[in-house]
Scaffold this motif. Structure first.
Motif, PDB file in Angstrom:
ATOM      1  N   GLN A  57      -6.619  -1.819 -52.228  1.00 54.47           N
ATOM      2  CA  GLN A  57      -6.575  -1.540 -50.875  1.00 54.47           C
ATOM      3  C   GLN A  57      -5.214  -2.126 -50.311  1.00 54.47           C
ATOM      4  OE1 GLN A  57     -10.014  -1.045 -49.199  1.00 54.47           O
ATOM      5  NE2 GLN A  57     -10.822   0.119 -50.605  1.00 54.47           N
TER       6      GLN A  57
ATOM      7  N   ARG B  63      -8.663  -5.277 -32.215  1.00 51.98           N
ATOM      8  CA  ARG B  63      -9.940  -6.360 -32.079  1.00 51.98           C
ATOM      9  C   ARG B  63      -9.828  -6.155 -31.294  1.00 51.98           C
ATOM     10  NH1 ARG B  63      -9.316 -11.856 -33.563  1.00 51.98           N
ATOM     11  NH2 ARG B  63      -7.595 -11.600 -34.282  1.00 51.98           N
TER      12      ARG B  63
ATOM     13  N   PHE C 126      -4.133  -2.658 -45.885  1.00 52.83           N
ATOM     14  CA  PHE C 126      -5.064  -2.081 -44.668  1.00 52.83           C
ATOM     15  C   PHE C 126      -3.806  -2.117 -43.354  1.00 52.83           C
ATOM     16  CE2 PHE C 126      -9.646  -3.714 -45.738  1.00 52.83           C
ATOM     17  CZ  PHE C 126      -9.367  -4.489 -47.040  1.00 52.83           C
ATOM     18  N   GLY C 127      -4.578  -1.758 -42.382  1.00 54.02           N
ATOM     19  CA  GLY C 127      -3.410  -1.296 -40.850  1.00 54.02           C
ATOM     20  C   GLY C 127      -4.111  -2.879 -40.405  1.00 54.02           C
TER      21      GLY C 127
ATOM     22  N   GLY D  23      -5.566 -14.411 -37.552  1.00 53.26           N
ATOM     23  CA  GLY D  23      -5.153 -13.805 -36.517  1.00 53.26           C
ATOM     24  C   GLY D  23      -4.355 -12.010 -37.276  1.00 53.26           C
TER      25      GLY D  23
ATOM     26  N   LYS E 210     -16.481   1.451 -55.272  1.00 49.96           N
ATOM     27  CA  LYS E 210     -15.987   1.249 -53.369  1.00 49.96           C
ATOM     28  C   LYS E 210     -15.550   0.245 -53.797  1.00 49.96           C
ATOM     29  CE  LYS E 210     -18.367   4.444 -51.501  1.00 49.96           C
ATOM     30  NZ  LYS E 210     -19.259   4.875 -50.741  1.00 49.96           N
ATOM     31  N   LEU E 211     -14.731  -0.877 -53.417  1.00 43.57           N
ATOM     32  CA  LEU E 211     -15.108  -2.783 -53.093  1.00 43.57           C
ATOM     33  C   LEU E 211     -15.039  -3.074 -52.642  1.00 43.57           C
ATOM     34  CD1 LEU E 211     -11.089  -2.895 -52.744  1.00 43.57           C
ATOM     35  CD2 LEU E 211     -12.010  -3.230 -54.566  1.00 43.57           C
TER      36      LEU E 211
ATOM     37  N   TYR F 217      -7.090 -10.858 -52.308  1.00 42.35           N
ATOM     38  CA  TYR F 217      -6.834 -10.727 -50.853  1.00 42.35           C
ATOM     39  C   TYR F 217      -6.364 -11.762 -50.138  1.00 42.35           C
ATOM     40  CZ  TYR F 217      -7.365  -6.194 -51.726  1.00 42.35           C
ATOM     41  OH  TYR F 217      -7.354  -4.361 -52.774  1.00 42.35           O
TER      42      TYR F 217
ATOM     43  N   SER G 136     -16.612 -11.604 -43.580  1.00 38.15           N
ATOM     44  CA  SER G 136     -16.360 -11.015 -44.782  1.00 38.15           C
ATOM     45  C   SER G 136     -15.551  -9.663 -43.766  1.00 38.15           C
ATOM     46  CB  SER G 136     -16.809 -11.156 -46.033  1.00 38.15           C
ATOM     47  OG  SER G 136     -15.755 -10.076 -46.819  1.00 38.15           O
TER      48      SER G 136
ATOM     49  N   LEU H  57     -10.864  -2.470 -39.828  1.00 32.51           N
ATOM     50  CA  LEU H  57      -9.715  -2.067 -40.249  1.00 32.51           C
ATOM     51  C   LEU H  57      -9.745  -1.387 -40.411  1.00 32.51           C
ATOM     52  CD1 LEU H  57     -10.095  -5.788 -41.256  1.00 32.51           C
ATOM     53  CD2 LEU H  57      -7.994  -5.045 -40.802  1.00 32.51           C
TER      54      LEU H  57
ATOM     55  N   PHE I 121      -3.493  -6.988 -50.309  1.00 35.81           N
ATOM     56  CA  PHE I 121      -3.627  -7.046 -51.293  1.00 35.81           C
ATOM     57  C   PHE I 121      -2.689  -8.417 -52.611  1.00 35.81           C
ATOM     58  CE2 PHE I 121      -4.859  -6.050 -55.444  1.00 35.81           C
ATOM     59  CZ  PHE I 121      -4.245  -5.659 -56.285  1.00 35.81           C
TER      60      PHE I 121
ATOM     61  N   PHE J  42     -10.526 -14.000 -49.981  1.00 34.28           N
ATOM     62  CA  PHE J  42     -10.613 -13.004 -50.919  1.00 34.28           C
ATOM     63  C   PHE J  42     -10.970 -12.212 -52.068  1.00 34.28           C
ATOM     64  CE2 PHE J  42     -12.996 -12.031 -46.740  1.00 34.28           C
ATOM     65  CZ  PHE J  42     -12.433 -12.433 -45.488  1.00 34.28           C
TER      66      PHE J  42
ATOM     67  N   GLN K 191      -9.996  -7.812 -57.664  1.00 34.01           N
ATOM     68  CA  GLN K 191      -8.535  -8.075 -56.869  1.00 34.01           C
ATOM     69  C   GLN K 191      -8.700  -9.629 -56.042  1.00 34.01           C
ATOM     70  OE1 GLN K 191      -7.983  -4.244 -54.720  1.00 34.01           O
ATOM     71  NE2 GLN K 191      -8.745  -3.042 -56.854  1.00 34.01           N
TER      72      GLN K 191
ATOM     73  N   PHE L 178     -16.820  -7.057 -51.096  1.00 32.98           N
ATOM     74  CA  PHE L 178     -15.545  -7.979 -50.704  1.00 32.98           C
ATOM     75  C   PHE L 178     -16.490  -9.227 -50.927  1.00 32.98           C
ATOM     76  CE2 PHE L 178     -11.457  -6.763 -49.793  1.00 32.98           C
ATOM     77  CZ  PHE L 178     -11.342  -5.787 -49.539  1.00 32.98           C
ATOM     78  N   GLY L 179     -16.074 -10.284 -51.596  1.00 37.88           N
ATOM     79  CA  GLY L 179     -16.830 -11.659 -51.386  1.00 37.88           C
ATOM     80  C   GLY L 179     -16.971 -12.165 -50.271  1.00 37.88           C
ATOM     81  N   GLN L 180     -17.098 -13.535 -49.631  1.00 31.61           N
ATOM     82  CA  GLN L 180     -17.069 -13.516 -48.886  1.00 31.61           C
ATOM     83  C   GLN L 180     -16.484 -15.112 -47.688  1.00 31.61           C
ATOM     84  OE1 GLN L 180     -19.148 -14.411 -50.914  1.00 31.61           O
ATOM     85  NE2 GLN L 180     -21.230 -14.922 -50.217  1.00 31.61           N
TER      86      GLN L 180
ATOM     87  N   GLN M 137      -5.850 -13.280 -46.364  1.00 32.23           N
ATOM     88  CA  GLN M 137      -6.095 -13.036 -44.768  1.00 32.23           C
ATOM     89  C   GLN M 137      -5.202 -13.722 -44.291  1.00 32.23           C
ATOM     90  OE1 GLN M 137      -9.175 -11.296 -43.195  1.00 32.23           O
ATOM     91  NE2 GLN M 137      -8.504 -10.486 -41.716  1.00 32.23           N
TER      92      GLN M 137
ATOM     93  N   GLN N  85      -4.164  -7.430 -59.227  1.00 33.25           N
ATOM     94  CA  GLN N  85      -5.394  -7.184 -60.130  1.00 33.25           C
ATOM     95  C   GLN N  85      -5.760  -7.516 -61.557  1.00 33.25           C
ATOM     96  OE1 GLN N  85      -7.001  -3.267 -58.967  1.00 33.25           O
ATOM     97  NE2 GLN N  85      -5.440  -3.120 -61.273  1.00 33.25           N
TER      98      GLN N  85
ATOM     99  N   HIS O 282      -3.864  -9.335 -41.458  1.00 34.40           N
ATOM    100  CA  HIS O 282      -4.790  -8.831 -42.335  1.00 34.40           C
ATOM    101  C   HIS O 282      -4.464  -8.393 -43.326  1.00 34.40           C
ATOM    102  CE1 HIS O 282      -1.153  -6.740 -41.997  1.00 34.40           C
ATOM    103  NE2 HIS O 282      -1.725  -6.320 -42.630  1.00 34.40           N
ATOM    104  N   PRO O 283      -5.960  -8.789 -44.743  1.00 34.26           N
ATOM    105  CA  PRO O 283      -6.019  -9.044 -45.824  1.00 34.26           C
ATOM    106  C   PRO O 283      -4.678  -7.897 -46.517  1.00 34.26           C
ATOM    107  CG  PRO O 283      -8.475  -7.731 -45.184  1.00 34.26           C
ATOM    108  CD  PRO O 283      -7.408  -7.879 -44.180  1.00 34.26           C
TER     109      PRO O 283
END
Lengths: 114, 111
Positions: free
Chosen positions: A103, A110, A105-106, B40, B98-99, B35, A42, A92, B45, B88, B33, B101-103, B37, B48, B42-43
């Motif tokens: 949020q 890596r 993210f960019g 390869g 601040k957020l 997300y 995560s 990130l 959104f 997620f 929230q 995140f779950g696993q 991913q 919510q 990124h997360p």
């Protein structure tokens, strides 16, 4: 939404060296966040970068290892210092927008440390 | 400390089957929230939820926020190969916002 770019997209580095990651946002934001995501894991927040003040680090992360700059409201850098293979991860940056700070993210950097 | 837990960690389904991931917080959340991913990537959104008992739909995705605002679920009906990725959930810390995140739940779909 937000358009966020990160450089470099990936890098392979030698143990003991340092790498600086850049994050650019398309508009001004108060807070920028830096996360680490190890393979198959995560997201872990490293620090919050505020313009004009020192970054706020989460438990387990220190400024000497991960110095952060925030020179203006659209840009931030994260340096991974004195790298070891355990620092191999995706880094990130993100910004929070919207009523409840969703949020964005960019694309991530890596990093592989040999 | 405050924790957000997700199950299952992995889910493998045949295309067309349904999929559900569950998220549980150790504390009451002001919002949750979700997300996605892609491999390869990124997360990104998704959505919510703010209100107790809220249900929101995005095409084949249905999101629920529990009455006690401590749990949430994401259900995908009739999965497609484009649904592949890790989902997620994330909730704000009680202090600081601040957020956390779950696993994540990694979904793979066999065509």
């Amino acid at each position: 939404s937000a358009v966020i770019s990160q450089k470099p997209s990936r890098d392979i580095c030698q143990r003991g060296t340092s790498l600086t990651i850049q994050c650019q946002v398309d508009s001004q934001v108060t807070m920028m966040f830096w996360y680490r995501q190890q393979p198959g894991q995560s997201l872990t927040l490293i620090a919050t970068a505020n313009q004009g003040s020192e970054a706020t680090y989460e438990s387990g992360f220190v400024i000497d290892k991960f110095p952060i700059s925030r020179p203006n409201l659209t840009f931030s850098t994260l340096t991974v210092s004195n790298m070891s293979p355990e620092d191999s991860s995706i880094y990130l940056c993100s910004v929070a927008r919207g009523l409840n700070n969703e949020q964005f993210f960019g694309p991530g950097t890596r990093l592989t440390v040999l | 400390g405050q924790q957000v837990m997700q199950i299952p960690q992995y889910q493998h389904v045949q295309e067309g089957e349904d999929f559900t991931t569950y998220c549980n917080s150790s504390t009451t959340l002001s919002n949750i929230q979700w997300y996605k991913q892609r491999p390869g990537g990124h997360p990104v959104f998704l959505i919510q939820l703010v209100k107790s008992g809220e249900v929101k739909k995005q095409k084949r995705l249905t999101f629920q926020f529990g009455e006690a605002k401590k749990n949430s679920s994401l259900h995908i009906t009739a999965t497609q190969t484009t649904d592949v990725g890790t989902y997620f959930c994330a909730g704000p810390q009680r202090r600081g916002g601040k957020l956390i995140f779950g696993q994540g739940t990694e979904l793979s779909v066999k065509p």
